[in-house]
Write a protein that holds these residues in place. Structure first.
Motif, PDB file in Angstrom:
ATOM      1  N   ILE A  56       0.841  -1.203   0.000  1.00  0.00           N
ATOM      2  CA  ILE A  56       0.000   0.000   0.000  1.00  0.00           C
ATOM      3  C   ILE A  56       0.875   1.251   0.000  1.00  0.00           C
ATOM      4  CG2 ILE A  56      -1.771   1.264   1.270  1.00  0.00           C
ATOM      5  CD1 ILE A  56      -2.760  -1.411   2.356  1.00  0.00           C
ATOM      6  N   THR A  57       2.001   1.204   0.718  1.00  0.00           N
ATOM      7  CA  THR A  57       2.921   2.347   0.742  1.00  0.00           C
ATOM      8  C   THR A  57       3.438   2.658  -0.662  1.00  0.00           C
ATOM      9  OG1 THR A  57       3.609   1.777   3.003  1.00  0.00           O
ATOM     10  CG2 THR A  57       5.060   3.227   1.739  1.00  0.00           C
ATOM     11  N   LEU A  58       3.816   1.636  -1.396  1.00  0.00           N
ATOM     12  CA  LEU A  58       4.305   1.845  -2.764  1.00  0.00           C
ATOM     13  C   LEU A  58       3.210   2.392  -3.669  1.00  0.00           C
ATOM     14  CD1 LEU A  58       6.600  -1.260  -3.444  1.00  0.00           C
ATOM     15  CD2 LEU A  58       7.282   1.092  -2.934  1.00  0.00           C
ATOM     16  N   LEU A  59       1.985   1.942  -3.472  1.00  0.00           N
ATOM     17  CA  LEU A  59       0.887   2.425  -4.301  1.00  0.00           C
ATOM     18  C   LEU A  59       0.592   3.900  -4.037  1.00  0.00           C
ATOM     19  CD1 LEU A  59      -1.566  -0.623  -4.079  1.00  0.00           C
ATOM     20  CD2 LEU A  59      -0.085   0.010  -5.998  1.00  0.00           C
ATOM     21  N   LEU A  60       0.753   4.336  -2.790  1.00  0.00           N
ATOM     22  CA  LEU A  60       0.488   5.731  -2.435  1.00  0.00           C
ATOM     23  C   LEU A  60       1.679   6.644  -2.687  1.00  0.00           C
ATOM     24  CD1 LEU A  60      -1.377   5.204   0.977  1.00  0.00           C
ATOM     25  CD2 LEU A  60      -2.389   5.806  -1.224  1.00  0.00           C
ATOM     26  N   LEU A  61       2.840   6.060  -2.901  1.00  0.00           N
ATOM     27  CA  LEU A  61       4.071   6.848  -2.984  1.00  0.00           C
ATOM     28  C   LEU A  61       4.047   7.900  -4.098  1.00  0.00           C
ATOM     29  CD1 LEU A  61       6.806   7.207  -1.647  1.00  0.00           C
ATOM     30  CD2 LEU A  61       7.725   5.458  -3.193  1.00  0.00           C
ATOM     31  N   PRO A  62       3.611   7.609  -5.326  1.00  0.00           N
ATOM     32  CA  PRO A  62       3.618   8.651  -6.369  1.00  0.00           C
ATOM     33  C   PRO A  62       2.829   9.897  -5.980  1.00  0.00           C
ATOM     34  CG  PRO A  62       3.289   6.493  -7.349  1.00  0.00           C
ATOM     35  CD  PRO A  62       3.196   6.305  -5.867  1.00  0.00           C
ATOM     36  N   ALA A  63       1.652   9.716  -5.399  1.00  0.00           N
ATOM     37  CA  ALA A  63       0.844  10.866  -5.000  1.00  0.00           C
ATOM     38  C   ALA A  63       1.525  11.662  -3.897  1.00  0.00           C
ATOM     39  CB  ALA A  63      -0.535  10.397  -4.540  1.00  0.00           C
ATOM     40  N   MET A  64       2.160  10.973  -2.954  1.00  0.00           N
ATOM     41  CA  MET A  64       2.842  11.661  -1.856  1.00  0.00           C
ATOM     42  C   MET A  64       4.063  12.430  -2.364  1.00  0.00           C
ATOM     43  SD  MET A  64       2.562   8.666   1.047  1.00  0.00           S
ATOM     44  CE  MET A  64       3.277   9.673   2.324  1.00  0.00           C
ATOM     45  N   LEU A  65       4.771  11.850  -3.333  1.00  0.00           N
ATOM     46  CA  LEU A  65       5.942  12.536  -3.886  1.00  0.00           C
ATOM     47  C   LEU A  65       5.535  13.779  -4.674  1.00  0.00           C
ATOM     48  CD1 LEU A  65       8.131   9.529  -5.115  1.00  0.00           C
ATOM     49  CD2 LEU A  65       8.564  11.035  -3.171  1.00  0.00           C
ATOM     50  N   TRP A  85      13.899  23.938   4.509  1.00  0.00           N
ATOM     51  CA  TRP A  85      12.640  24.188   3.814  1.00  0.00           C
ATOM     52  C   TRP A  85      12.473  23.297   2.583  1.00  0.00           C
ATOM     53  CZ3 TRP A  85       9.228  26.299   6.696  1.00  0.00           C
ATOM     54  CH2 TRP A  85       9.625  27.212   7.682  1.00  0.00           C
ATOM     55  N   THR A  86      12.981  22.094   2.713  1.00  0.00           N
ATOM     56  CA  THR A  86      12.774  21.083   1.682  1.00  0.00           C
ATOM     57  C   THR A  86      11.792  20.046   2.224  1.00  0.00           C
ATOM     58  OG1 THR A  86      14.698  19.840   2.470  1.00  0.00           O
ATOM     59  CG2 THR A  86      15.045  21.403   0.670  1.00  0.00           C
ATOM     60  N   PRO A  87      11.044  19.368   1.341  1.00  0.00           N
ATOM     61  CA  PRO A  87      10.043  18.416   1.846  1.00  0.00           C
ATOM     62  C   PRO A  87      10.673  17.162   2.433  1.00  0.00           C
ATOM     63  CG  PRO A  87      10.093  18.397  -0.553  1.00  0.00           C
ATOM     64  CD  PRO A  87      10.981  19.518  -0.122  1.00  0.00           C
ATOM     65  N   ARG A  88      10.045  16.683   3.493  1.00  0.00           N
ATOM     66  CA  ARG A  88      10.350  15.383   4.091  1.00  0.00           C
ATOM     67  C   ARG A  88       9.028  14.647   4.231  1.00  0.00           C
ATOM     68  NH1 ARG A  88      13.662  16.008   9.578  1.00  0.00           N
ATOM     69  NH2 ARG A  88      14.203  13.837   9.153  1.00  0.00           N
ATOM     70  N   TRP A  89       9.093  13.345   4.112  1.00  0.00           N
ATOM     71  CA  TRP A  89       7.873  12.548   4.209  1.00  0.00           C
ATOM     72  C   TRP A  89       7.915  11.708   5.475  1.00  0.00           C
ATOM     73  CZ3 TRP A  89      10.133  14.166  -0.162  1.00  0.00           C
ATOM     74  CH2 TRP A  89       9.307  14.715  -1.154  1.00  0.00           C
TER      75      TRP A  89
END
Length: 443
Positions: A135-144, A183-187
């Motif tokens: 599920i993490t891999l499936l959601l990863l593109p949207a989160m990136l 000020w760079t993104p972190r997940w």
């Protein structure tokens, strides 16, 4: 997964539903409910004995290390009460802190008890963790894509925060966060902050390596590496190497050729030792300077906690964390380090309550990894990860997401106990048998 017993079904489906539960802001509530439910089921199974339904009966007795965990965490509660009495914190704060103990240290002991008593197989935990990885891999593109297409960092704060907790971040659903230093993104995925997400990624990688199908292995490794790299956690990068390579190299200690290689390496230090030392010091300096502000805050918090413990409350601590000064950005004193935090909050008593069962469990994992690498390497990797975590995070407030790994420790204790009981029977059945007697049960 087929033929799951009731305990395995609870574990499997709760873990597999990690992302849906996170999107509801419910993980902080579900973790303690699960731990106390499994703990209660384990106590019921012990009480009923043969009267319990067949697929939930206890096999053998409670291993000694589990009793150590139960006793240690009970002592932790006593230290908490005495600390509150000594500091005059009042009945209301004592009740609140006791509930906090039930959602932290109490969970730790109950999960290990449940793993050691209930017939939960490793594969049920490992496969459910692989589902989380998928599920993490499936959601990863949207989160990136989220920070680059203008989506907000925070989606919403769940109304479940009314149930109480350390802070609103435990009930908040994030797409990403911005590092205040760059000020760079972190997940942070489904964790309340990024370094914790990196450690969870390390656990996913370790469990993926226990899978037998290459598809699940690949999914787990990719998801775990994504969590480690995108969280930008230095601690998790160290843990990834130590917790995956270390347990697989340890069995070589029992081999004679490994000692010969070690002797040659020690002899070579006479020539290259100074250069190697400078290289290590440079690496440590680069590691700390990668996020210098974070390192400074952590070191200052530890120093304040140690000094105040030593001068104000040696035996039972201050009872609770306290707000820090401006120099540590008002971070609570007693946070960001398990051992200094225990000294500050629960004193010497709290440190002893944790270190005895912790070291015992670590020694069991070390010994079993040498004797039975297939069975011992995952528990050892988990213990190494927890050891690293204790020097950078507060273990107590992270148990609610680390529960699958802690459950594995209880399962491992049960496997060792069962093997020790069965070994005399197997060895005594045929005095001329040359078959190995300490093989690990199939996952």
């Amino acid at each position: 997964m087929r033929n799951l017993n009731p305990a395995e079904s609870i574990v499997f489906w709760t873990l597999a539903a990690t992302w849906p539960l996170y999107m509801l802001g419910a993980l902080y509530i579900v973790g303690p409910v699960l731990a106390w439910s499994l703990g209660g089921l384990a106590c019921l199974a012990l009480f009923l004995g043969p009267a319990m339904r067949r697929d939930l009966r206890v096999a053998g007795t409670v291993p000694p290390v589990v009793w150590a965990w139960l006793g240690g965490m009970a002592l932790m509660l006593v230290a908490l009460w005495l600390g509150h009495i000594g500091e005059g914190l009042g009945l209301g704060q004592t009740i609140k802190s006791t509930i906090g103990w039930a959602k932290g240290w109490g969970m730790l002991a109950l999960l290990i008890l449940a793993g050691a008593v209930l017939p939960i197989r490793r594969i049920a935990v490992v496969r459910a963790q692989s589902v989380v990885a998928l599920i993490t891999l499936l959601l990863l593109p949207a989160m990136l894509a989220a920070p680059f297409i203008g989506l907000p960092e925070r989606i919403f704060v769940s109304p479940l925060k009314a149930a109480g907790g350390p802070g609103p971040e435990y009930f908040t659903v994030y797409l990403y966060t911005l590092d205040p230093s760059t000020w760079t993104p972190r997940w942070q995925f489904y964790a309340p902050w990024s370094p914790f997400a990196g450690l969870l990624g390390t656990v996913i990688v370790m469990m993926a390596l226990e899978e037998k199908r290459w598809q699940w292995i690949a999914i787990g490794i990719l998801a775990g590496l994504a969590m480690i790299l995108l969280s930008k956690s230095r601690m998790s990068l160290v843990a990834l190497v130590v917790c995956t390579v270390g347990p697989r190299m340890l069995p070589l200690v029992a081999k004679s050729f490994a000692w010969q290689i070690a002797a040659a390496a020690m002899a070579s230090l006479a020539v290259f030792g100074q250069a190697l030392l400078q290289m290590v010091q440079g690496a440590v300096g680069a590691f700390k300077s990668a996020r210098a502000d974070s390192t400074r805050v952590r070191e200052t918090l530890q120093r304040i906690a140690y000094d105040r413990w030593q001068t104000e409350a040696v035996w039972f601590g201050h009872g609770t964390v306290q707000p820090g000064p401006h120099i540590v950005e008002y971070m609570p004193i007693g946070s960001h380090h398990t051992w200094f935090g225990l000294l500050f909050v629960k004193g010497v008593t709290g440190v002893l309550a944790l270190i005895v069962p912790f070291v015992w469990q670590l020694c069991l994992a070390l010994d079993d990894t040498v004797r039975n690498p297939r069975r011992g390497r995952l528990p050892l990797g988990i213990m190494l990860a927890l050891t690293i975590l204790t020097f950078g995070e507060n273990l107590e407030i992270e148990v609610y997401l680390l529960w699958p790994a802690i459950l594995i420790l209880g399962i491992h204790a049960r496997e060792i106990a069962a093997d020790r009981v069965a070994r005399p029977v197997r060895s005594g059945s045929d005095p001329f048998s040359t078959a190995p007697t300490g093989s690990a049960p199939a996952c």
